[in-house]
Every structure is written in C-alpha cells, then in structure tokens.
Design a protein around this motif. Sequence first.
Motif: not given
Length: 203
Positions: A5-7, A53-57, A84-86, A105-107
């Motif tokens: 994942c890219i922040g 929510h974080e919508i991502e390609l 989505v990167d919840f 928090a991410k994984a």
Amino acid sequence: MKIFCIGRNYLNHAKELNNSVPTEPVVFLKPDTALLRNNDPFYLPDFSDEIHHEIELVVKINKVGKHIAKEFAHRYYNEIGLGVDFTARDLQAKLKEKGLPWEKAKAFDFSAPISTNFINKEDLELENLNFSLEINNKIVQNGNTADMIFKIDELIEHISKFFTLKIGDLIYTGTPAGVGKIEIGDHLQGFINEKIMLDFLIK
Ligand code: ZN
C-alpha cells in the motif's frame, strides 16, 4: 502473495491529514488475511471508533521481478482493479504519535476490500484514469491518476528495490482527498470511470 500500500500519494489527501508531501513513496504492507472479496460485507471491528474509507486503484503484478527500472515496469502488470484501504484512523493517530508501526491500524482482517474484476490496462488511459467512491449514492472521493505524486511505474521501481515482486502481488496505489468515517448501514460503491467495481455494505 503480498499486498503493498502506498501512503500520501495524492497531494490533496496528504494535505487533508496535515502530512508532509513525501519525497519518496511511503510503503507499507497488509497480509493476505486483509483481503475482503466478492463484495462481502465489512463488519466494523470493536477496536476502533473511526474506520476511514480510502478508495484506491490496485495494480496486479503478473511477473516475478526485482530491481525493476521504471522504463520496464509496464511489463510487470496487465490489470488494474479497485480496492479500499480501510484505516482505523483513531488507532493510527495514537501509533503515529508514539512513532510505532501502523499495522494494527491498517493491516487488520478484511481491511482491504478488492474488486472481483480487474480491467486490462490496454483498455484504460492509465495517465488519466478516473476513479471514485460513493456512499449511499453520494460521491465522497473522486480521484484521477494524473494527480498521483508517484506514478504506477515509479512505484514499481521503488518497491522492487526492497521487495521481490511475485505473480499475484497487489499494489494499492494511494487515495485521493475525501477520506472519512464509515458507519453501520453504509452502502459503498466504487467506480473506475463509469464502471462499477465494488458494491458492498458496512455491518
Ligand atoms: Zn491508503
């Protein structure tokens, strides 16, 4: 398989969270247990009061590689999906404050919904690709790859300096502005251009 994942890859999103603009890609990983497939519902976990929510390609790697120069990166993927990167934003804020890793928090389980369908990149204008997220039929996030700080090929070059890419690995390429909290009962629909790619409920 690995999920990268890219922040902070979209300027307007880095700014909305008061993060500095990165000079190289911010990379983190999720385990395969983070995937949520087939438009299955997402159940709010009890360890957070603020899941964003974080919508991502999402880029699907189709060839093994390491130290891939960006000029050749296009040979390592054929298909683009949507995910989505919840993010448990409250937990992430606490971890960041202490300088601790973000994984909890991410994984966490099912933090990475992924589209069933992927689209062949030949059918897309990768440098100018629209994607969006609607919640309850209202657009909340709207992005375009033209606004990526690091383009897909640059991401592959950077990631592959550190990690061997394998077939089936996924890269969530970052989210545009408009992230926000999800609530029980929300209906999430994700689009690439006009095509619906994700359609699921929060429970
Ligand atoms: Zn993200």
